[in-house]
Scaffold this motif. Sequence first.
Motif, PDB file in Angstrom:
ATOM      1  N   TYR A 122       0.805  -1.223   0.000  1.00 34.29           N
ATOM      2  CA  TYR A 122       0.000   0.000   0.000  1.00 34.29           C
ATOM      3  C   TYR A 122       0.840   1.277   0.000  1.00 34.29           C
ATOM      4  O   TYR A 122       0.398   2.319  -0.482  1.00 34.29           O
ATOM      5  N   ASN A 123       2.054   1.222   0.516  1.00 32.17           N
ATOM      6  CA  ASN A 123       2.867   2.433   0.622  1.00 32.17           C
ATOM      7  C   ASN A 123       3.986   2.506  -0.428  1.00 32.17           C
ATOM      8  O   ASN A 123       4.911   3.292  -0.306  1.00 32.17           O
ATOM      9  N   VAL A 124       3.856   1.693  -1.479  1.00 32.88           N
ATOM     10  CA  VAL A 124       4.845   1.691  -2.551  1.00 32.88           C
ATOM     11  C   VAL A 124       4.188   2.203  -3.832  1.00 32.88           C
ATOM     12  O   VAL A 124       3.112   1.746  -4.209  1.00 32.88           O
ATOM     13  N   VAL A 125       4.843   3.171  -4.468  1.00 36.32           N
ATOM     14  CA  VAL A 125       4.375   3.696  -5.744  1.00 36.32           C
ATOM     15  C   VAL A 125       5.488   3.526  -6.770  1.00 36.32           C
ATOM     16  O   VAL A 125       6.661   3.403  -6.415  1.00 36.32           O
ATOM     17  N   VAL A 126       5.113   3.522  -8.029  1.00 39.31           N
ATOM     18  CA  VAL A 126       6.078   3.348  -9.114  1.00 39.31           C
ATOM     19  C   VAL A 126       6.081   4.618  -9.964  1.00 39.31           C
ATOM     20  O   VAL A 126       5.026   5.191 -10.246  1.00 39.31           O
ATOM     21  N   ASP A 127       7.266   5.038 -10.344  1.00 44.74           N
ATOM     22  CA  ASP A 127       7.434   6.228 -11.166  1.00 44.74           C
ATOM     23  C   ASP A 127       8.608   5.960 -12.105  1.00 44.74           C
ATOM     24  O   ASP A 127       9.292   4.943 -11.978  1.00 44.74           O
ATOM     25  N   SER A 128       8.838   6.871 -13.029  1.00 47.98           N
ATOM     26  CA  SER A 128      10.031   6.793 -13.870  1.00 47.98           C
ATOM     27  C   SER A 128      10.684   8.169 -13.859  1.00 47.98           C
ATOM     28  O   SER A 128      10.034   9.175 -13.568  1.00 47.98           O
ATOM     29  N   PHE A 129      11.966   8.185 -14.138  1.00 47.72           N
ATOM     30  CA  PHE A 129      12.683   9.457 -14.147  1.00 47.72           C
ATOM     31  C   PHE A 129      13.868   9.390 -15.085  1.00 47.72           C
ATOM     32  O   PHE A 129      14.305   8.316 -15.500  1.00 47.72           O
ATOM     33  N   GLU A 130      14.356  10.571 -15.413  1.00 54.57           N
ATOM     34  CA  GLU A 130      15.526  10.709 -16.268  1.00 54.57           C
ATOM     35  C   GLU A 130      16.470  11.676 -15.577  1.00 54.57           C
ATOM     36  O   GLU A 130      16.025  12.639 -14.950  1.00 54.57           O
ATOM     37  N   GLY A 131      17.734  11.421 -15.647  1.00 57.26           N
ATOM     38  CA  GLY A 131      18.695  12.340 -15.050  1.00 57.26           C
ATOM     39  C   GLY A 131      19.311  11.790 -13.779  1.00 57.26           C
ATOM     40  O   GLY A 131      19.357  10.578 -13.572  1.00 57.26           O
ATOM     41  N   LEU A 132      19.751  12.690 -12.920  1.00 58.72           N
ATOM     42  CA  LEU A 132      20.470  12.316 -11.710  1.00 58.72           C
ATOM     43  C   LEU A 132      19.515  11.824 -10.628  1.00 58.72           C
ATOM     44  O   LEU A 132      18.530  12.495 -10.304  1.00 58.72           O
ATOM     45  N   THR A 133      19.836  10.685 -10.058  1.00 57.47           N
ATOM     46  CA  THR A 133      19.006  10.094  -9.008  1.00 57.47           C
ATOM     47  C   THR A 133      18.877  11.022  -7.808  1.00 57.47           C
ATOM     48  O   THR A 133      17.795  11.184  -7.250  1.00 57.47           O
ATOM     49  N   ALA A 134      19.971  11.636  -7.396  1.00 59.55           N
ATOM     50  CA  ALA A 134      19.945  12.508  -6.212  1.00 59.55           C
ATOM     51  C   ALA A 134      19.025  13.701  -6.424  1.00 59.55           C
ATOM     52  O   ALA A 134      18.283  14.097  -5.513  1.00 59.55           O
ATOM     53  N   VAL A 135      19.035  14.263  -7.617  1.00 65.83           N
ATOM     54  CA  VAL A 135      18.157  15.400  -7.925  1.00 65.83           C
ATOM     55  C   VAL A 135      16.701  14.943  -7.913  1.00 65.83           C
ATOM     56  O   VAL A 135      15.831  15.623  -7.346  1.00 65.83           O
ATOM     57  N   TYR A 136      16.436  13.790  -8.514  1.00 64.93           N
ATOM     58  CA  TYR A 136      15.074  13.239  -8.498  1.00 64.93           C
ATOM     59  C   TYR A 136      14.611  12.993  -7.059  1.00 64.93           C
ATOM     60  O   TYR A 136      13.487  13.332  -6.693  1.00 64.93           O
ATOM     61  N   ALA A 137      15.491  12.450  -6.236  1.00 66.22           N
ATOM     62  CA  ALA A 137      15.148  12.175  -4.827  1.00 66.22           C
ATOM     63  C   ALA A 137      14.785  13.481  -4.113  1.00 66.22           C
ATOM     64  O   ALA A 137      13.805  13.530  -3.371  1.00 66.22           O
TER      65      ALA A 137
END
Length: 165
Positions: free
Chosen positions: A62-77
């Motif tokens: 229930y507390n897990v969501v899925v997304d996608s991203f491009e670029g730096l992981t730290a910036v996305y975080a």
Amino acid sequence: MRIGIYPGSFDPVTNGHLDIIERAALLFDRVIVAVSKNVNKSPLFTVSERVETLQQVLIPYYNVVVDSFEGLTAVYARQQGAQAIIRGLRAISDFEAEFMMALSNKKIVSSVETMFLMTRAEYSFISSSAVKEVASFGGCVQSMVPPLVEQKLKEKFAIKLKGEG
């Protein structure tokens, strides 16, 4: 709210990945499983196929969501308001590269920590690359991936073989 990001290519998601996600879901209020769009890799599954598969496999959490991203992981975080980047380790050989990546991420965004979780021993030999290789030769991957992923691999390689025939 404690938010953890679990980034990866998940091409495909394995039981080892699910082990890390399950345990991260106990540690964080929200876990974002983030499929990276890495232009330097040639994935078997498209980003949308990987996101869709993960969404189906992760329904019980229930507390897990899925997304996608491009670029730096730290910036996305940072953009997601995460406190931590979650990384799975299978063996000591994973540690050096992961350690260097964690230091780089910390330099880029100092407010985000990296958390390492060791996979359970029974999953330590599983990698997405190995799963794809075994499946490409028609081998059994039942103990390595969820049933949905096993089916999708069979379909993907049946299409590839038809195209080559």
